[in-house]
Design a protein around this motif. Structure first.
Motif, PDB file in Angstrom:
ATOM      1  N   HIS A  69       0.862  -1.184   0.000  1.00 37.97           N
ATOM      2  CA  HIS A  69       0.000   0.000   0.000  1.00 37.97           C
ATOM      3  C   HIS A  69       0.896   1.231   0.000  1.00 37.97           C
ATOM      4  N   LEU A  70       1.006   1.864  -1.148  1.00 43.29           N
ATOM      5  CA  LEU A  70       1.927   2.989  -1.294  1.00 43.29           C
ATOM      6  C   LEU A  70       1.262   4.298  -0.885  1.00 43.29           C
ATOM      7  N   GLU A  76       4.826   6.870  -8.978  1.00 43.28           N
ATOM      8  CA  GLU A  76       5.377   6.450 -10.277  1.00 43.28           C
ATOM      9  C   GLU A  76       6.907   6.456 -10.275  1.00 43.28           C
ATOM     10  N   ASP A  77       7.507   7.311  -9.456  1.00 36.21           N
ATOM     11  CA  ASP A  77       8.973   7.382  -9.405  1.00 36.21           C
ATOM     12  C   ASP A  77       9.573   6.307  -8.503  1.00 36.21           C
ATOM     13  N   SER A  96      -2.412  10.674  -4.931  1.00 36.07           N
ATOM     14  CA  SER A  96      -0.959  10.808  -4.761  1.00 36.07           C
ATOM     15  C   SER A  96      -0.200  11.157  -6.026  1.00 36.07           C
ATOM     16  N   THR A  97      -0.910  11.180  -7.156  1.00 31.72           N
ATOM     17  CA  THR A  97      -0.224  11.457  -8.415  1.00 31.72           C
ATOM     18  C   THR A  97      -1.149  12.187  -9.378  1.00 31.72           C
ATOM     19  N   ARG A 106       1.925   1.524 -15.355  1.00 29.75           N
ATOM     20  CA  ARG A 106       3.318   1.190 -15.053  1.00 29.75           C
ATOM     21  C   ARG A 106       3.390   0.049 -14.047  1.00 29.75           C
ATOM     22  N   ALA A 107       2.500   0.100 -13.060  1.00 28.82           N
ATOM     23  CA  ALA A 107       2.502  -0.930 -12.013  1.00 28.82           C
ATOM     24  C   ALA A 107       2.161  -2.300 -12.597  1.00 28.82           C
ATOM     25  N   LYS A 108       1.375  -2.296 -13.660  1.00 28.02           N
ATOM     26  CA  LYS A 108       0.969  -3.568 -14.267  1.00 28.02           C
ATOM     27  C   LYS A 108       2.150  -4.309 -14.882  1.00 28.02           C
ATOM     28  N   ARG A 109       3.218  -3.585 -15.167  1.00 27.51           N
ATOM     29  CA  ARG A 109       4.394  -4.217 -15.786  1.00 27.51           C
ATOM     30  C   ARG A 109       5.001  -5.318 -14.926  1.00 27.51           C
TER      31      ARG A 109
END
Ligand code: DX5
Ligand code: ZN
Length: 226
Positions: A69-70, A76-77, A96-97, A106-109
């Motif tokens: 849990h970010l 993203e960074d 948060s972004t 990006r997280a799906k990568r």
């Protein structure tokens, strides 16, 4: 409703470090599906919390997948810091972004499940345009940053609203996680309203001094099953 059956995500910010080995064994015996890792940067939330080295150490100690849990600005960074694995979940906050869709993408990568979290004041409709990008929505039922808080009462109705919203959008397979003051009683209620992933902290499976309460883990399992 096509959602997966109920899962427990044990909140590791509530766990006493001195007894981590034993308590991880208990959590494995209780078959908790995830270890919930509250990553806090002192900016997005007014607290600092579990970080990169803690996660690395935890990986050496257990195979239980992580639910990361970010609670950080500009996730993203930072996504690359955590060694995210395909069996994990990673959860990014809407607030948060500026680039929510790109960050989720990006997280799906990493091949993991990707969750979008919304704070108590963030409306359900905020998630509408990314339903095809996420695996689920995490409803913060407290203002995040601290364990042991009291539920924000409106978030109970909000969970029901989200569940209906997803159904109407043809996305009722998406997971609904609830995070904050999820006691066994609230878990049972929230399950009836559509939630299927339950963050288990000091309100359920951990004692105030950070030990796992086995009978509470069983009680929570009973509350979210069926
Ligand atoms: C949100 C955290 C907390 C906590 C959950 O910042 O995820 O909600 O660990 O546990 P309790 O039951 O103490 O709210
Ligand atoms: Zn959390």
């Amino acid at each position: 409703m096509n959602r997966q059956p109920g899962a427990i995500s044990a909140s590791m910010m509530c766990a006493d470090l001195a007894h981590l080995r034993e308590d991880l064994d208990v959590l494995a015996q209780e078959k908790v599906e995830y270890l919930h890792i509250d990553v806090m940067d002192g900016e997005f939330v007014p607290n600092l919390g579990l970080g990169v080295d803690y996660i690395r150490r935890l990986r050496d100690m257990t195979d239980i997948p992580l639910d990361i849990h970010l609670m950080v600005e500009r996730p993203e960074d930072k996504l690359d810091w955590f060694g995210i694995r395909p069996a994990d979940r990673v959860c990014i906050h809407y607030e948060s972004t500026r680039h929510v869709q790109r960050t989720l993408d990006r997280a799906k990568r990493y091949g993991c499940k990707v969750m979008l979290a919304i704070n108590p004041a963030t409306p359900v409709c905020s998630v509408e345009e990314v339903l095809d990008t996420v695996d689920g929505i995490s409803v913060l039922t407290v203002n995040p940053g601290f364990a042991g808080q009291k539920i924000v009462a409106s978030c109970i109705k909000k969970t029901e609203k989200l569940s209906r919203f997803l159904e109407e959008a043809g996305a009722d397979e998406l997971d609904i996680e609830v995070d904050g003051n999820v006691s066994c009683a609230y878990a049972a209620q929230l399950r009836r309203l559509g939630a299927n992933i339950f963050v288990a902290g000091s309100s359920s499976i951990f004692t105030p001094d950070g030990r796992v309460r086995r009978e509470q883990a069983a009680a929570l399992r009973a509350a979210i099953s069926g």
